[in-house]
Design an enzyme around this catalytic site. Structure first.
Site, PDB file in Angstrom:
ATOM      1  N   CYS A 282      -2.954  -3.002   5.846  1.00 17.56           N
ATOM      2  CA  CYS A 282      -3.144  -1.751   6.596  1.00 17.56           C
ATOM      3  C   CYS A 282      -4.568  -1.652   7.134  1.00 17.56           C
ATOM      4  O   CYS A 282      -4.839  -0.861   8.027  1.00 17.56           O
ATOM      5  CB  CYS A 282      -2.783  -0.534   5.757  1.00 17.56           C
ATOM      6  SG  CYS A 282      -3.589  -0.483   4.181  1.00 17.56           S
TER       7      CYS A 282
ATOM      8  N   HIS B  79      -5.791  -6.026   2.348  1.00 20.01           N
ATOM      9  CA  HIS B  79      -4.865  -4.933   2.656  1.00 20.01           C
ATOM     10  C   HIS B  79      -4.459  -5.032   4.114  1.00 20.01           C
ATOM     11  O   HIS B  79      -5.317  -4.886   4.990  1.00 20.01           O
ATOM     12  CB  HIS B  79      -5.533  -3.583   2.383  1.00 20.01           C
ATOM     13  CG  HIS B  79      -5.842  -3.366   0.927  1.00 20.01           C
ATOM     14  ND1 HIS B  79      -5.325  -2.328   0.215  1.00 20.01           N
ATOM     15  CD2 HIS B  79      -6.577  -4.081   0.045  1.00 20.01           C
ATOM     16  CE1 HIS B  79      -5.751  -2.396  -1.043  1.00 20.01           C
ATOM     17  NE2 HIS B  79      -6.515  -3.462  -1.167  1.00 20.01           N
TER      18      HIS B  79
ATOM     19  N   GLN C  38      -5.027  -0.339  -5.057  1.00 19.79           N
ATOM     20  CA  GLN C  38      -5.559  -1.460  -5.838  1.00 19.79           C
ATOM     21  C   GLN C  38      -6.230  -1.014  -7.140  1.00 19.79           C
ATOM     22  O   GLN C  38      -6.140  -1.686  -8.164  1.00 19.79           O
ATOM     23  CB  GLN C  38      -6.533  -2.263  -4.968  1.00 19.79           C
ATOM     24  CG  GLN C  38      -6.955  -3.568  -5.621  1.00 19.79           C
ATOM     25  CD  GLN C  38      -7.814  -4.407  -4.706  1.00 19.79           C
ATOM     26  OE1 GLN C  38      -7.613  -4.410  -3.487  1.00 19.79           O
ATOM     27  NE2 GLN C  38      -8.761  -5.118  -5.272  1.00 19.79           N
TER      28      GLN C  38
ATOM     29  N   CYS D 225       0.845  -1.192   0.000  1.00 18.93           N
ATOM     30  CA  CYS D 225       0.000   0.000   0.000  1.00 18.93           C
ATOM     31  C   CYS D 225       0.881   1.244   0.000  1.00 18.93           C
ATOM     32  O   CYS D 225       1.793   1.361   0.819  1.00 18.93           O
ATOM     33  CB  CYS D 225      -0.867  -0.062   1.253  1.00 18.93           C
ATOM     34  SG  CYS D 225      -1.428   1.540   1.810  1.00 18.93           S
ATOM     35  N   GLU D 226       0.599   2.171  -0.923  1.00 16.54           N
ATOM     36  CA  GLU D 226       1.454   3.355  -1.006  1.00 16.54           C
ATOM     37  C   GLU D 226       1.202   4.351   0.126  1.00 16.54           C
ATOM     38  O   GLU D 226       1.957   5.286   0.311  1.00 16.54           O
ATOM     39  CB  GLU D 226       1.280   4.053  -2.357  1.00 16.54           C
ATOM     40  CG  GLU D 226      -0.012   4.820  -2.546  1.00 16.54           C
ATOM     41  CD  GLU D 226      -0.078   5.516  -3.901  1.00 16.54           C
ATOM     42  OE1 GLU D 226       0.695   5.148  -4.808  1.00 16.54           O
ATOM     43  OE2 GLU D 226      -0.913   6.429  -4.045  1.00 16.54           O
ATOM     44  N   HIS D 227       0.132   4.135   0.880  1.00 16.61           N
ATOM     45  CA  HIS D 227      -0.165   5.062   1.977  1.00 16.61           C
ATOM     46  C   HIS D 227       0.476   4.629   3.294  1.00 16.61           C
ATOM     47  O   HIS D 227       0.689   5.458   4.174  1.00 16.61           O
ATOM     48  CB  HIS D 227      -1.681   5.186   2.174  1.00 16.61           C
ATOM     49  CG  HIS D 227      -2.373   5.708   0.950  1.00 16.61           C
ATOM     50  ND1 HIS D 227      -3.350   4.996   0.292  1.00 16.61           N
ATOM     51  CD2 HIS D 227      -2.188   6.846   0.252  1.00 16.61           C
ATOM     52  CE1 HIS D 227      -3.751   5.704  -0.763  1.00 16.61           C
ATOM     53  NE2 HIS D 227      -3.065   6.812  -0.809  1.00 16.61           N
ATOM     54  N   HIS D 228       0.724   3.339   3.457  1.00 14.46           N
ATOM     55  CA  HIS D 228       1.293   2.867   4.721  1.00 14.46           C
ATOM     56  C   HIS D 228       2.535   1.996   4.559  1.00 14.46           C
ATOM     57  O   HIS D 228       3.161   1.619   5.529  1.00 14.46           O
ATOM     58  CB  HIS D 228       0.237   2.063   5.503  1.00 14.46           C
ATOM     59  CG  HIS D 228      -0.992   2.836   5.850  1.00 14.46           C
ATOM     60  ND1 HIS D 228      -2.116   2.843   5.061  1.00 14.46           N
ATOM     61  CD2 HIS D 228      -1.256   3.651   6.907  1.00 14.46           C
ATOM     62  CE1 HIS D 228      -3.038   3.621   5.621  1.00 14.46           C
ATOM     63  NE2 HIS D 228      -2.542   4.122   6.723  1.00 14.46           N
TER      64      HIS D 228
HETATM   65 ZN    ZN Z   1      -2.768   1.532   3.493  1.00 13.03          ZN
END
Ligand code: ZN
Length: 230
Positions: A193, A191, A163, A122-125
């Site tokens: 996260c 995910h 995704q 995941c590019e956010h976490h």
């Molecule tokens: Zn994430």
């Protein structure tokens, strides 16, 4: 189309969201992976060296003792893993070279390659996304080696991802290499996260789909889902 099983789906509009919301709600801003124009000016060995230094700083700030035998090699290992493995799909040099074959058997029905396991992040976490991709296409007169379908999925998965973007990037690549609009991509992924942090929902998975050309026809979608679910 995006659906989320056993859980509520997030909206895609970015209006009124702050940066934190964008990350926690897994919204995304662009269909292309956002890259700097000079992303490949630095060599891979320089990238590994730099990441190793920066990662050891993160560990140090967290209070970890980097002289401990078990931790000493971690910054180098993480740097190598980032550049050569889990984020190797950022580098266009690693894009699979696809050779097409003539469709000798005149097979002109749909071909489905299902349950392609992939690991992304995941590019956010920067925590794992684990999932299965199902791919279908109808030959335009050319066919692709089956393992190349897996390789295309792996290439785009090995990036910091969301995704929805992964789904579209795989579909666009297939349309280009197969010279047809008749491609479908379905991704069902978990995910970490969402399950290991944040709302800690361990049961939900997220499904994203791309139905192009003939696959946007409702009866084709049903036929395809039937193959995938059996
Ligand atoms: Zn994430």
């Amino acid at each position: 189309m995006i659906t989320e099983k056993n859980s509520k789906i997030n909206g895609l509009t970015l209006n009124g969201f702050n940066k934190e919301d964008i990350g926690d709600d897994h919204l995304f801003t662009s269909l292309d992976t956002p890259m700097k124009p000079n992303a490949f000016e630095m060599s891979n060995s320089d990238k590994k060296e730099r990441i190793s230094i920066l990662f050891s700083e993160i560990m140090d700030v967290l209070g970890l003792d980097l002289t401990d035998d078990s931790l000493q090699g971690t910054p180098d290992r993480v740097a190598k893993m980032y550049v050569e493995e889990i984020f190797s799909g950022l580098d266009p040099e690693n894009k699979p070279k696809v050779t097409l074959f003539d469709n000798k058997y005149q097979y002109n029905q749909m071909l489905v390659e299902k349950n392609i396991t992939f690991y992304s992040n995941c590019e956010h976490h920067f925590v794992p996304i684990i999932g299965k991709a199902h791919i279908a296409y109808k030959s335009s007169g050319k066919v692709i080696g089956l393992s190349k379908l897996n390789r295309i999925v792996q290439y785009y998965a090995k990036r910091p991802q969301v995704q929805e973007r992964l789904t579209n990037q795989i579909a666009n690549e297939l349309k280009t290499v197969l010279e047809t609009e008749d491609v479908a991509v379905i991704i069902d992924a978990k995910h970490l996260c969402v399950s290991s942090r944040g709302v800690q929902d361990d049961t939900s998975t997220t499904v994203t789909t791309y139905y192009g050309g003939e696959f946007s026809n409702a009866s084709k979608i049903l036929e395809l889902q039937n193959y995938i679910n059996n």
